[in-house]
Design a protein around this motif. Structure first.
Motif, PDB file in Angstrom:
ATOM      1  N   TYR A  13      -1.798   6.290 -14.205  1.00 54.94           N
ATOM      2  CA  TYR A  13      -1.672   4.937 -13.671  1.00 54.94           C
ATOM      3  C   TYR A  13      -1.656   5.025 -12.152  1.00 54.94           C
ATOM      4  O   TYR A  13      -0.969   5.874 -11.573  1.00 54.94           O
ATOM      5  N   GLY A  14      -2.444   4.155 -11.494  1.00 50.46           N
ATOM      6  CA  GLY A  14      -2.513   4.144 -10.042  1.00 50.46           C
ATOM      7  C   GLY A  14      -2.249   2.783  -9.466  1.00 50.46           C
ATOM      8  O   GLY A  14      -2.742   1.764  -9.978  1.00 50.46           O
ATOM      9  N   ALA A  15      -1.442   2.738  -8.391  1.00 50.15           N
ATOM     10  CA  ALA A  15      -1.125   1.473  -7.723  1.00 50.15           C
ATOM     11  C   ALA A  15      -0.947   1.741  -6.227  1.00 50.15           C
ATOM     12  O   ALA A  15      -0.285   2.704  -5.838  1.00 50.15           O
ATOM     13  N   PRO A  16      -1.511   0.890  -5.351  1.00 43.76           N
ATOM     14  CA  PRO A  16      -1.533   1.196  -3.919  1.00 43.76           C
ATOM     15  C   PRO A  16      -0.437   0.552  -3.072  1.00 43.76           C
ATOM     16  O   PRO A  16      -0.318   0.876  -1.885  1.00 43.76           O
ATOM     17  N   GLN A  17       0.350  -0.381  -3.592  1.00 50.74           N
ATOM     18  CA  GLN A  17       1.215  -1.186  -2.739  1.00 50.74           C
ATOM     19  C   GLN A  17       2.283  -0.356  -2.029  1.00 50.74           C
ATOM     20  O   GLN A  17       2.797   0.621  -2.565  1.00 50.74           O
ATOM     21  N   ILE A  18       2.613  -0.779  -0.792  1.00 54.31           N
ATOM     22  CA  ILE A  18       3.593  -0.057   0.035  1.00 54.31           C
ATOM     23  C   ILE A  18       4.520  -1.051   0.726  1.00 54.31           C
ATOM     24  O   ILE A  18       4.141  -2.197   0.969  1.00 54.31           O
ATOM     25  N   PRO A  19       5.745  -0.617   1.096  1.00 49.40           N
ATOM     26  CA  PRO A  19       6.582  -1.459   1.953  1.00 49.40           C
ATOM     27  C   PRO A  19       5.891  -1.658   3.303  1.00 49.40           C
ATOM     28  O   PRO A  19       5.259  -0.741   3.830  1.00 49.40           O
ATOM     29  N   ALA A  20       6.008  -2.845   3.868  1.00 43.94           N
ATOM     30  CA  ALA A  20       5.289  -3.192   5.091  1.00 43.94           C
ATOM     31  C   ALA A  20       5.592  -2.204   6.221  1.00 43.94           C
ATOM     32  O   ALA A  20       6.743  -1.836   6.461  1.00 43.94           O
ATOM     33  N   CYS A  21       4.520  -1.780   6.906  1.00 46.18           N
ATOM     34  CA  CYS A  21       4.672  -0.859   8.035  1.00 46.18           C
ATOM     35  C   CYS A  21       3.770  -1.272   9.190  1.00 46.18           C
ATOM     36  O   CYS A  21       3.618  -0.520  10.156  1.00 46.18           O
ATOM     37  N   GLY A  22       3.139  -2.434   9.102  1.00 48.78           N
ATOM     38  CA  GLY A  22       2.238  -2.906  10.143  1.00 48.78           C
ATOM     39  C   GLY A  22       1.851  -4.344   9.875  1.00 48.78           C
ATOM     40  O   GLY A  22       2.385  -4.986   8.952  1.00 48.78           O
ATOM     41  N   PRO A  23       0.921  -4.879  10.657  1.00 46.34           N
ATOM     42  CA  PRO A  23       0.511  -6.280  10.468  1.00 46.34           C
ATOM     43  C   PRO A  23       0.035  -6.552   9.045  1.00 46.34           C
ATOM     44  O   PRO A  23      -0.794  -5.817   8.510  1.00 46.34           O
ATOM     45  N   MET A  24       0.542  -7.596   8.430  1.00 47.13           N
ATOM     46  CA  MET A  24       0.226  -7.892   7.030  1.00 47.13           C
ATOM     47  C   MET A  24      -1.233  -8.275   6.828  1.00 47.13           C
ATOM     48  O   MET A  24      -1.762  -8.140   5.736  1.00 47.13           O
ATOM     49  N   ASN A  25      -1.894  -8.764   7.884  1.00 47.13           N
ATOM     50  CA  ASN A  25      -3.287  -9.181   7.740  1.00 47.13           C
ATOM     51  C   ASN A  25      -4.265  -8.055   8.048  1.00 47.13           C
ATOM     52  O   ASN A  25      -5.479  -8.250   7.978  1.00 47.13           O
ATOM     53  N   HIS A  73      -3.131  -4.208   7.551  1.00 42.72           N
ATOM     54  CA  HIS A  73      -2.821  -3.094   6.656  1.00 42.72           C
ATOM     55  C   HIS A  73      -2.812  -3.584   5.210  1.00 42.72           C
ATOM     56  O   HIS A  73      -2.162  -4.575   4.876  1.00 42.72           O
ATOM     57  N   ALA A  74      -3.511  -2.848   4.365  1.00 42.30           N
ATOM     58  CA  ALA A  74      -3.759  -3.300   2.996  1.00 42.30           C
ATOM     59  C   ALA A  74      -2.547  -3.105   2.088  1.00 42.30           C
ATOM     60  O   ALA A  74      -1.736  -2.197   2.284  1.00 42.30           O
ATOM     61  N   PHE A  75      -2.458  -3.967   1.078  1.00 45.54           N
ATOM     62  CA  PHE A  75      -1.529  -3.839  -0.056  1.00 45.54           C
ATOM     63  C   PHE A  75      -0.067  -3.701   0.379  1.00 45.54           C
ATOM     64  O   PHE A  75       0.695  -2.940  -0.201  1.00 45.54           O
ATOM     65  N   GLN A  76       0.336  -4.457   1.383  1.00 44.26           N
ATOM     66  CA  GLN A  76       1.725  -4.400   1.835  1.00 44.26           C
ATOM     67  C   GLN A  76       2.567  -5.496   1.184  1.00 44.26           C
ATOM     68  O   GLN A  76       2.067  -6.551   0.821  1.00 44.26           O
ATOM     69  N   TYR A  77       3.858  -5.204   1.062  1.00 41.90           N
ATOM     70  CA  TYR A  77       4.829  -6.211   0.659  1.00 41.90           C
ATOM     71  C   TYR A  77       6.047  -6.068   1.554  1.00 41.90           C
ATOM     72  O   TYR A  77       6.289  -4.983   2.119  1.00 41.90           O
ATOM     73  N   PRO A  78       6.819  -7.122   1.759  1.00 47.70           N
ATOM     74  CA  PRO A  78       7.980  -7.033   2.660  1.00 47.70           C
ATOM     75  C   PRO A  78       8.939  -5.925   2.224  1.00 47.70           C
ATOM     76  O   PRO A  78       9.255  -5.796   1.035  1.00 47.70           O
ATOM     77  N   ARG A  79       9.379  -5.126   3.184  1.00 43.45           N
ATOM     78  CA  ARG A  79      10.304  -4.034   2.861  1.00 43.45           C
ATOM     79  C   ARG A  79      11.569  -4.591   2.214  1.00 43.45           C
ATOM     80  O   ARG A  79      12.152  -5.558   2.691  1.00 43.45           O
ATOM     81  N   GLY A  80      11.963  -3.961   1.122  1.00 44.68           N
ATOM     82  CA  GLY A  80      13.119  -4.420   0.363  1.00 44.68           C
ATOM     83  C   GLY A  80      12.753  -5.252  -0.847  1.00 44.68           C
ATOM     84  O   GLY A  80      13.556  -5.384  -1.771  1.00 44.68           O
ATOM     85  N   GLN A  81      11.548  -5.812  -0.850  1.00 39.01           N
ATOM     86  CA  GLN A  81      11.100  -6.592  -2.009  1.00 39.01           C
ATOM     87  C   GLN A  81      10.765  -5.668  -3.169  1.00 39.01           C
ATOM     88  O   GLN A  81      10.223  -4.583  -2.976  1.00 39.01           O
ATOM     89  N   ASP A  82      11.067  -6.110  -4.380  1.00 37.79           N
ATOM     90  CA  ASP A  82      10.780  -5.308  -5.571  1.00 37.79           C
ATOM     91  C   ASP A  82       9.366  -5.605  -6.048  1.00 37.79           C
ATOM     92  O   ASP A  82       9.102  -6.656  -6.625  1.00 37.79           O
ATOM     93  N   ALA A  83       8.459  -4.666  -5.796  1.00 37.16           N
ATOM     94  CA  ALA A  83       7.072  -4.815  -6.237  1.00 37.16           C
ATOM     95  C   ALA A  83       6.734  -3.826  -7.346  1.00 37.16           C
ATOM     96  O   ALA A  83       5.556  -3.608  -7.640  1.00 37.16           O
ATOM     97  N   TRP A  84       7.768  -3.246  -8.007  1.00 31.81           N
ATOM     98  CA  TRP A  84       7.507  -2.142  -8.922  1.00 31.81           C
ATOM     99  C   TRP A  84       8.117  -2.276 -10.307  1.00 31.81           C
ATOM    100  O   TRP A  84       7.573  -1.734 -11.270  1.00 31.81           O
ATOM    101  N   SER A  85       9.227  -2.938 -10.442  1.00 36.94           N
ATOM    102  CA  SER A  85       9.953  -2.906 -11.721  1.00 36.94           C
ATOM    103  C   SER A  85       9.076  -3.339 -12.889  1.00 36.94           C
ATOM    104  O   SER A  85       8.410  -4.375 -12.829  1.00 36.94           O
ATOM    105  N   GLU A  86       9.071  -2.495 -13.948  1.00 39.34           N
ATOM    106  CA  GLU A  86       8.345  -2.759 -15.193  1.00 39.34           C
ATOM    107  C   GLU A  86       6.835  -2.884 -14.985  1.00 39.34           C
ATOM    108  O   GLU A  86       6.150  -3.552 -15.766  1.00 39.34           O
ATOM    109  N   THR A  87       6.299  -2.218 -13.966  1.00 36.07           N
ATOM    110  CA  THR A  87       4.850  -2.270 -13.726  1.00 36.07           C
ATOM    111  C   THR A  87       4.128  -1.025 -14.226  1.00 36.07           C
ATOM    112  O   THR A  87       2.911  -1.080 -14.474  1.00 36.07           O
TER     113      THR A  87
END
Length: 353
Positions: free
Chosen positions: A188-200, A202-216
């Motif tokens: 299984y492959g997934a690219p999303q990362i906690p934000a580390c640069g401009p959201m528009n 850097h690809a596949f970012q989500y706000p740091r601290g947000q849960d983008a993984w549970s049960e995925t």
């Protein structure tokens, strides 16, 4: 300015640069003790035993348009993202063309935050010329929140030929074998990362601290590929960690045989995470807030140090003396880029599972 450059207690402005040891000793002495105690015990433990029908997985990441000179042969080649710098169609295609020239049976790729074109949300930040053309993935398996099942032809190891038949007819909790000389591997492959640069940009970012993984992640995943590290594992773990705590919890839930990632260049390497009480204490300790006294007067933090030592030594003795092994995951930070130098320099990681 000169004094700042040579001050051992000066923290780097870039969160992706390691904090000097002297600064950590001052800012987080108890967590530093916890970190080194846990990793010393982990280092002393034995390595997981590969299957009787081993599959060789070659792991790379963060090539940033560069081409490593020597990629070892293997059954599966994994690239865990950041193929490019600017993320244009032309840059991505050049990396694909190089990958398909390699002799590996199967090639699997996910995106990184620099692979801008691959995220529809950031694609518009590229110029018309950078977006021109279509990608031809050829024989590359591109995974973007996607599952893949592969059947790999293997050969038993010389001293385990007879045992291989028994291994192939039974399914372990992590790996499935199909037939005498084949194994089915679920990836299984997934690219999303906690934000580390401009959201528009850097690809596949989500706000740091947000849960983008549970049960995925599917529960029967054998190999998990992400771009970000799970927090505190082959990460810049101190003083706060650049990986994702929610991914760490998801990996702990699924317990894949192998987890490949990159993103944090200074974390490059390979380790085994044993899913036991010592690991629980390690994660809980590093996640414990410790501001004003730097943790020196924090009983919760000291208690986790004690737990790491007590539980870790018990598990070490069980492993080395009685031969027991608890559930585990081999983790690989496959970043090829040496720190933030812009040059490749880290070794290609090879794992037999």
């Amino acid at each position: 300015m000169v004094l700042e450059l040579f001050n051992p207690f000066h923290r780097p402005k870039d969160d992706f640069e390691p904090t000097p040891f002297a600064a950590l000793l001052f800012q987080a002495p108890v967590k530093l003790l916890l970190y080194h105690a846990y990793h010393l015990i982990t280092y002393l433990r034995s390595t997981p035993t590969p299957s009787k029908l081993p599959i060789r997985v070659v792991c790379i990441s963060d090539t940033h348009t560069n081409i490593p000179e020597d990629v070892p042969p293997g059954d599966i080649l994994i690239h865990a993202g950041d193929l490019t710098n600017d993320g244009s169609v032309a840059e991505i295609q050049r990396q694909i063309d190089w990958l398909v020239s390699l002799p590996h049976k199967e090639i699997i790729v996910i995106s990184g935050n620099h692979d801008t074109y691959l995220d529809p949300r950031t694609r518009s930040s590229l110029s018309d010329e950078e977006r021109r053309g279509n990608l031809d993935w050829k024989r590359v398996h591109y995974l973007q929140h996607r599952r893949l099942s592969l059947t790999i032809s293997t050969e038993p190891t010389p001293d385990n030929t007879h045992a291989a038949s028994a291994s192939a007819s039974s399914r372990t909790p992590l790996l499935a074998a199909e037939g005498r000389n084949q194994r089915r591997i679920r990836i299984y492959g997934a690219p999303q990362i906690p934000a580390c640069g401009p959201m528009n940009v850097h690809a596949f970012q989500y706000p740091r601290g947000q849960d983008a993984w549970s049960e995925t992640v599917p529960e029967d995943t054998d190999i998990l590929i992400t771009h970000t590290p799970p927090k505190y594992h082959l990460d810049l773990s101190l003083p706060q960690g650049m990986g994702c705590e929610h991914l760490q919890e998801e990996v702990s839930r699924v317990k894949p045989t192998l987890h490949v990632f990159g993103h944090v260049h200074w974390g490059a390497g390979k380790t085994v995470v044993w899913w036991d009480k010592a690991h629980d204490a390690y994660v809980q300790g590093l996640a414990t807030p410790s501001k004003y006294t730097h943790g020196l007067l924090n009983p919760r933090l000291w208690w986790n140090v004690v737990r790491v030592l007590y539980r870790g030594i018990r598990e070490l003795l069980w492993d080395r003396v009685w031969g027991g092994q608890s559930a585990n995951t081999i983790m690989v930070n496959a970043a090829q880029m040496h720190g933030n130098t812009g040059k490749l320099g880290n070794p290609v990681q090879v794992v037999d599972i």
